[in-house]
Design an enzyme around this catalytic site. Sequence first.
Site, PDB file in Angstrom:
ATOM      1  N   ASP A 271       0.906  -1.088   0.110  1.00 33.60           N
ATOM      2  CA  ASP A 271      -0.093   0.001   0.078  1.00 33.60           C
ATOM      3  C   ASP A 271       0.874   1.213  -0.115  1.00 33.60           C
ATOM      4  O   ASP A 271       2.062   1.152   0.190  1.00 33.60           O
ATOM      5  CB  ASP A 271      -1.019   0.001   1.304  1.00 33.60           C
ATOM      6  CG  ASP A 271      -2.116   0.786   0.923  1.00 33.60           C
ATOM      7  OD1 ASP A 271      -3.187   0.498   1.563  1.00 33.60           O
ATOM      8  OD2 ASP A 271      -2.111   1.715   0.229  1.00 33.60           O
ATOM      9  N   GLU A 466     -10.721   6.806   4.379  1.00 30.98           N
ATOM     10  CA  GLU A 466      -9.579   6.191   5.145  1.00 30.98           C
ATOM     11  C   GLU A 466      -9.641   6.728   6.553  1.00 30.98           C
ATOM     12  O   GLU A 466     -10.696   6.891   7.058  1.00 30.98           O
ATOM     13  CB  GLU A 466      -8.131   6.374   4.500  1.00 30.98           C
ATOM     14  CG  GLU A 466      -8.179   5.625   3.336  1.00 30.98           C
ATOM     15  CD  GLU A 466      -6.822   5.952   2.529  1.00 30.98           C
ATOM     16  OE1 GLU A 466      -6.657   6.232   1.245  1.00 30.98           O
ATOM     17  OE2 GLU A 466      -5.937   5.352   3.124  1.00 30.98           O
TER      18      GLU A 466
HETATM   19  C1  GLC Z   1      -4.477   4.375   0.222  1.00 26.81           C
HETATM   20  C2  GLC Z   1      -5.379   3.154   0.135  1.00 26.81           C
HETATM   21  C3  GLC Z   1      -5.396   1.856  -0.768  1.00 26.81           C
HETATM   22  C4  GLC Z   1      -5.239   2.595  -1.935  1.00 26.81           C
HETATM   23  C5  GLC Z   1      -3.737   3.171  -2.209  1.00 26.81           C
HETATM   24  C6  GLC Z   1      -3.541   3.951  -3.378  1.00 26.81           C
HETATM   25  O1  GLC Z   1      -3.697   4.640   1.169  1.00 26.81           O
HETATM   26  O2  GLC Z   1      -5.011   2.299   1.596  1.00 26.81           O
HETATM   27  O3  GLC Z   1      -6.621   1.241  -0.515  1.00 26.81           O
HETATM   28  O4  GLC Z   1      -5.506   1.616  -3.155  1.00 26.81           O
HETATM   29  O5  GLC Z   1      -3.590   4.103  -1.017  1.00 26.81           O
HETATM   30  O6  GLC Z   1      -4.146   4.918  -3.606  1.00 26.81           O
END
Ligand code: GLC
Length: 607
Positions: A271, A466
């Site tokens: 991530d 988030e």
């Molecule tokens: C974010 C999320 C993830 C996402 C990634 C790219 O922090 O946790 O779900 O795909 O970053 O944006």
Amino acid sequence: MTDHERREARVEALLERMSLDQKIGQMTQPERMYIAPDEVKAFAIGSVLSGGGSWPGKNLPADWVAMNDAYWAASVQEDEAHLGIPILYGVDAIHGHNNVRGAVIFPHNIGLGAANDPELIRRIARVTALEILATGVEWTFAPTLAVARNDHWGRTYESWSEDPEIVSRLAGAFVEGLQHDLGTDAVVACAKHWVGDGGTTCGVDQGETTLPESELRRLHIAPYLEALRAGALTVMASYNSWNGEKCHGHRYLLTDVLKGELGFDGFVVSDWDGIDQLDDNYSEAVALGVNAGVDMFMVPEKWRHFIAELRAHVDSGRVPIERIDDAVRRILRVKLAYGLFDRPRPAERPWSNHSSFGSDAHREVAREAVRRSLVLLKNDGALPLRREARILVAGKSAHNVGFQCGGFSVDWQGSDGNQRVEGSSSIWEGIRDHAFQAVLSPDGSAADGGNFDVAVVVVGERPYAEGLGDVRRSKEVPRGSMAAGAAGVPGPGKLQPYAATLEHAVSHPEDLAVIQRIADRGIPVVTVLVSGRPLVVNPELDASRAFVVAWLPGSEGCAVSDVLFGDHDFTGRLSFSWPRADADNPNRGDAGADPLFPYGFGLSYGR
Ligand code: GLC
């Protein structure tokens, strides 16, 4: 030779020709704001991404196609120092191609869980794939397979259900809808976040999931079996910990279970800076993440630093070359399985800039999804509405497409108002199109002097994404509990939770005030809740004659009225237990769970 054997032979042949620097470049995924096409070639970069809210030019499909075409052209240039390997471009198209202006934005997953139909999910994924391809993009970080066990979590709306049964039922359909036959109208899927993202204590984003392995498997690993069975080519590692160990550094979960026991032969992507949380020393964090089994590293800004640290670890032997080769094999295998080497450049692909992007046909799929996601919790006869009735429409979310879309909608944290999500319709506009006497009065003041038969009051949460959507009393934010996501968002440790409680009348008193202002004048109130999760709404329910949960319906708010006026019946059923109090947190099957409305609940007009 079988296709598989031919593909493996091509992988080996490519690997043979790659220098160590080229191999490390394939494992590196910068964010578009921090890398230019010529650097993609110079560092043999394997993938580039757009974070939430990160787009090129005017954020039109043509701008995306031009951007991807430039990255692609740079990545495939062959010369004595550079072996041409096309990049994969990745985005969070999690409820439609939600970053892009004019895209169809579907209900967030929590509403689709209430619809609970694999065939509908498949069609949603197909439309999403075509809208992704219209922008020259090949990879989406979806589906989210979170089983959200605590409504306080800011990502509850990204989950289909609190229970693995529905998540497992929809997982394979979504992957198949995206990846289809891996032909010209397919994109690469990414099952995320491995594993246990929805199971953290108190629903703290990126927090601690403390469970015996048997429960981790039953609740959180189970849906991945369906996604892998459907052929998901990539998996994203999760920020959370399991029993005290971060998933990004968890060799047992990443290598032994996912790749060994479950036989996953695609690649694992980290991530956003997910390895940073493995150790305060970045060099150490890199080694831990690679050796645990992460194959591609989402290192948006500090990708040069990552490359240098990984090179040093291979030179020193801290990271064995066999691990590098395994990671690169997996990346090449996915690119070959997707036919990436044989596709024309983005600007010349059949779906690039296609007129079906944002089309009515695509929007009709989203309208059907909206209708089937709605859940009716209460109705003492105020519904269905009559077209000839004198209808007062109120509430802050009645005419606010930004609110109805929620997070990850053009902007990472979503938006307020009707400007950002083009081609959309609000819930108010749907009512207005059904009832010529409808009047919009967001604060309900028209009730004071007006003569109305009924009021529809649309209330709920403002957008969030988030950790910024977490609900908790304490103000502190766990270390690292936030990826920047997009420019302008405060870094870790500086974030405030969305609210201190799920009690909606406490976090949003303005909503109950409007409901009561109207009800006090004897006008029957139909409340429509726009939210990313179940909320404690006891006073709002008591003041309403009917109560509809619309979740986060997306760009096609007009479709809510198709059900309010009875053109379609309510068919949605709760995929999350509804709490009586903030501290409740009831889940299906939990001993002692006593929800206000149980998992599976939902009324209909009775036809
Ligand atoms: C974010 C999320 C993830 C996402 C990634 C790219 O922090 O946790 O779900 O795909 O970053 O944006």
